[in-house]
Scaffold this motif. Sequence first.
Motif, PDB file in Angstrom:
ATOM      1  N   UNK A  94      45.565  17.271  -0.058  1.00  0.00           N
ATOM      2  CA  UNK A  94      44.999  16.759   1.192  1.00  0.00           C
ATOM      3  C   UNK A  94      45.164  15.255   1.376  1.00  0.00           C
ATOM      4  N   UNK A  95      45.555  14.515   0.325  1.00  0.00           N
ATOM      5  CA  UNK A  95      45.737  13.072   0.409  1.00  0.00           C
ATOM      6  C   UNK A  95      47.127  12.690  -0.091  1.00  0.00           C
ATOM      7  N   UNK A  96      47.617  11.562   0.384  1.00  0.00           N
ATOM      8  CA  UNK A  96      48.875  11.006  -0.100  1.00  0.00           C
ATOM      9  C   UNK A  96      48.619   9.615  -0.668  1.00  0.00           C
ATOM     10  N   UNK A  97      49.412   9.224  -1.650  1.00  0.00           N
ATOM     11  CA  UNK A  97      49.281   7.906  -2.271  1.00  0.00           C
ATOM     12  C   UNK A  97      50.046   6.875  -1.443  1.00  0.00           C
ATOM     13  N   UNK A  98      49.338   5.857  -0.963  1.00  0.00           N
ATOM     14  CA  UNK A  98      49.939   4.818  -0.139  1.00  0.00           C
ATOM     15  C   UNK A  98      50.291   3.569  -0.941  1.00  0.00           C
ATOM     16  N   UNK A  99      49.440   3.230  -1.907  1.00  0.00           N
ATOM     17  CA  UNK A  99      49.679   2.013  -2.706  1.00  0.00           C
ATOM     18  C   UNK A  99      48.994   2.178  -4.055  1.00  0.00           C
ATOM     19  N   UNK A 100      49.677   1.718  -5.095  1.00  0.00           N
ATOM     20  CA  UNK A 100      49.093   1.763  -6.430  1.00  0.00           C
ATOM     21  C   UNK A 100      49.447   0.492  -7.172  1.00  0.00           C
ATOM     22  N   UNK A 101      48.430  -0.244  -7.580  1.00  0.00           N
ATOM     23  CA  UNK A 101      48.595  -1.402  -8.448  1.00  0.00           C
ATOM     24  C   UNK A 101      47.845  -1.102  -9.735  1.00  0.00           C
ATOM     25  N   UNK A 102      48.590  -0.915 -10.803  1.00  0.00           N
ATOM     26  CA  UNK A 102      47.987  -0.511 -12.068  1.00  0.00           C
ATOM     27  C   UNK A 102      46.873  -1.456 -12.469  1.00  0.00           C
ATOM     28  N   UNK A 103      45.775  -0.860 -12.950  1.00  0.00           N
ATOM     29  CA  UNK A 103      44.589  -1.583 -13.422  1.00  0.00           C
ATOM     30  C   UNK A 103      43.870  -2.319 -12.302  1.00  0.00           C
ATOM     31  N   UNK A 104      44.209  -2.030 -11.051  1.00  0.00           N
ATOM     32  CA  UNK A 104      43.555  -2.708  -9.923  1.00  0.00           C
ATOM     33  C   UNK A 104      43.046  -1.720  -8.887  1.00  0.00           C
ATOM     34  N   UNK A 105      43.952  -1.013  -8.224  1.00  0.00           N
ATOM     35  CA  UNK A 105      43.528  -0.144  -7.130  1.00  0.00           C
ATOM     36  C   UNK A 105      44.575   0.904  -6.828  1.00  0.00           C
ATOM     37  N   UNK A 106      44.120   2.059  -6.368  1.00  0.00           N
ATOM     38  CA  UNK A 106      44.979   3.106  -5.818  1.00  0.00           C
ATOM     39  C   UNK A 106      44.442   3.443  -4.441  1.00  0.00           C
ATOM     40  N   UNK A 107      45.313   3.434  -3.438  1.00  0.00           N
ATOM     41  CA  UNK A 107      44.900   3.679  -2.063  1.00  0.00           C
ATOM     42  C   UNK A 107      45.542   4.974  -1.576  1.00  0.00           C
ATOM     43  N   UNK A 108      44.708   5.933  -1.220  1.00  0.00           N
ATOM     44  CA  UNK A 108      45.155   7.229  -0.734  1.00  0.00           C
ATOM     45  C   UNK A 108      44.792   7.360   0.744  1.00  0.00           C
ATOM     46  N   UNK A 109      45.607   8.110   1.481  1.00  0.00           N
ATOM     47  CA  UNK A 109      45.339   8.370   2.901  1.00  0.00           C
ATOM     48  C   UNK A 109      45.234   9.864   3.128  1.00  0.00           C
ATOM     49  N   UNK A 110      44.327  10.266   4.017  1.00  0.00           N
ATOM     50  CA  UNK A 110      44.167  11.677   4.334  1.00  0.00           C
ATOM     51  C   UNK A 110      45.344  12.206   5.140  1.00  0.00           C
ATOM     52  N   UNK A 111      45.712  13.455   4.898  1.00  0.00           N
ATOM     53  CA  UNK A 111      46.798  14.112   5.636  1.00  0.00           C
ATOM     54  C   UNK A 111      46.238  14.820   6.860  1.00  0.00           C
TER      55      UNK A 111
END
Length: 530
Positions: A201-218
């Motif tokens: 149900x979500x897609x990965x938009x941005x990932x910075x290791x040890x900081x943040x992962x940003x997912x968006x709803x489909x």
Amino acid sequence: MTPRLRLVPALAAALLALTACAAESPTGTGDATEPQRGGTLVYGVPDDFGCMDPQQVSSNDAINMTRPLVASLTSQNPETGEIEPWLATEWEVSDESTHFTFTLLDDATFADGSRIDAEAVVANIDGILALGSASSLGAGYLSGLEAVTATDDFTVTFEFSTPRADFLQATTTQTLGLISVDSTTASQADRCAGNFVGSGPFTLQRYEQDTIAELAGRDDYAWPPASSENQGAPYLDELHFAVIPESSTLTGTLLSNQIQASNNISALDQEIFAERGYELDQRANPGMAYGFLPNFEGDVASDPAVRDAISHGIDREAVVELLTPLDRPATSVLSDTTPYYTDYSDELAYDPEFAEATLDEAGWEVGADGIREKDGQRLTFTIDFWQPTADVLQLVQQQLKQIGVDMQLKQTTLAQQLGTLGDGSRDFWWVNSTRADPSVTQNLLGPNAQFDEHRPTDDIDTRIDRVNQVSDPDERQEATDDLVEQILAEDAVIPVMQLSTTIVSAPGTHGIAFDASSRIDFHSAWMEQN
């Protein structure tokens, strides 16, 4: 897109800032009852373990972060433990539990629009097998697989060399969740960096290791499991995971509404949140409860009298009083959220008098310092542990000392412990294993377990095989009870407490739930909109 988090350095600062920050909170008042669409939920985790590939990760936090990215063939109802349709609409299991045939939805797609069909399932299974040890969970779930075949566009068959009644439950996991065909041949590093296309149900938009992962709803997601409260696309616009290693900082950011939820808040701090109107939702992890795994060839653990005395020398009720009011003691080898669980509290009753008498009869005499000895050997052993359970182990240490057992404690790292698996250096390990199926017992006790030197008798092997052979619910219940009773009779595991997970959610944050494996489910999560 929300701005990068400015982390509050300490709990005290967060408490002072709470009133001022509340006015800027992205959450509402907590009065809404109907789910609202939109908004960004920021969830706090202490570590991302450097990988966003659901087929490679194995730690709880990494699984929680990657689970929203993939759908699986089946789902497991968290209330009943029943296996339910997801990407597969139906399935057949052979009488000997070696052949599994799944019929797939004909309209489900990956996030790039490519269809999910039988060939995609085959490509995923081949890809997981190619990962080898990089997919430690996948290797276990697919052990004994002889062939996976697309018999038509939307039918796929699995053939195993040995009975695998647990495989149906394995198809509910994120490890066997599906990524696009092209993604299955990407490198391990690229996939860990998030360079893949999922089915969830979500897609990965941005990932910075040890900081943040940003997912968006489909917006086009329309095939949730039947037991999901939300039967359509995710309510959230975005779901972010903020990596916050320091415990007090994690607490502070939740109090100041820089994050809206976390399952990594300490038991002491949970009381603060409860007093301030935050929602606390707790569930025991299914699988084998936390406890001691004896080395049947160890200096002291090889003595059945010692194992039996230790089991009855532990006051499990007192142990969980160190935790939260919602935590529960072990009442079986399996936690009470595991399918086919049965309560064996009487077998685990606290009885120090019985423990002392058992040791007396076995020839362990009390020495001058209160620690027992036999043939010149002291009744002592060391527990190495990496888990955040020092308080629990210190209390057990005190309890065992009262019956003349000297348990020393040594805090290490997970890496250090993994490096000594199978070397026979310990009398006991402090372990648990999570899985929503009674076959979890083979992880620690089965013939292929990494704890080889801790092998109990063949009677347990035979019973584990039986659990894996039968799929009929009544027969599997009988087989599970028979296995657990044998484990307890041999004290092949000495269960102490149930590992549990507590989600702490800010006012105005709703719908974060547990799946059957006590992982976090965000599909029905929603935020009150101002």
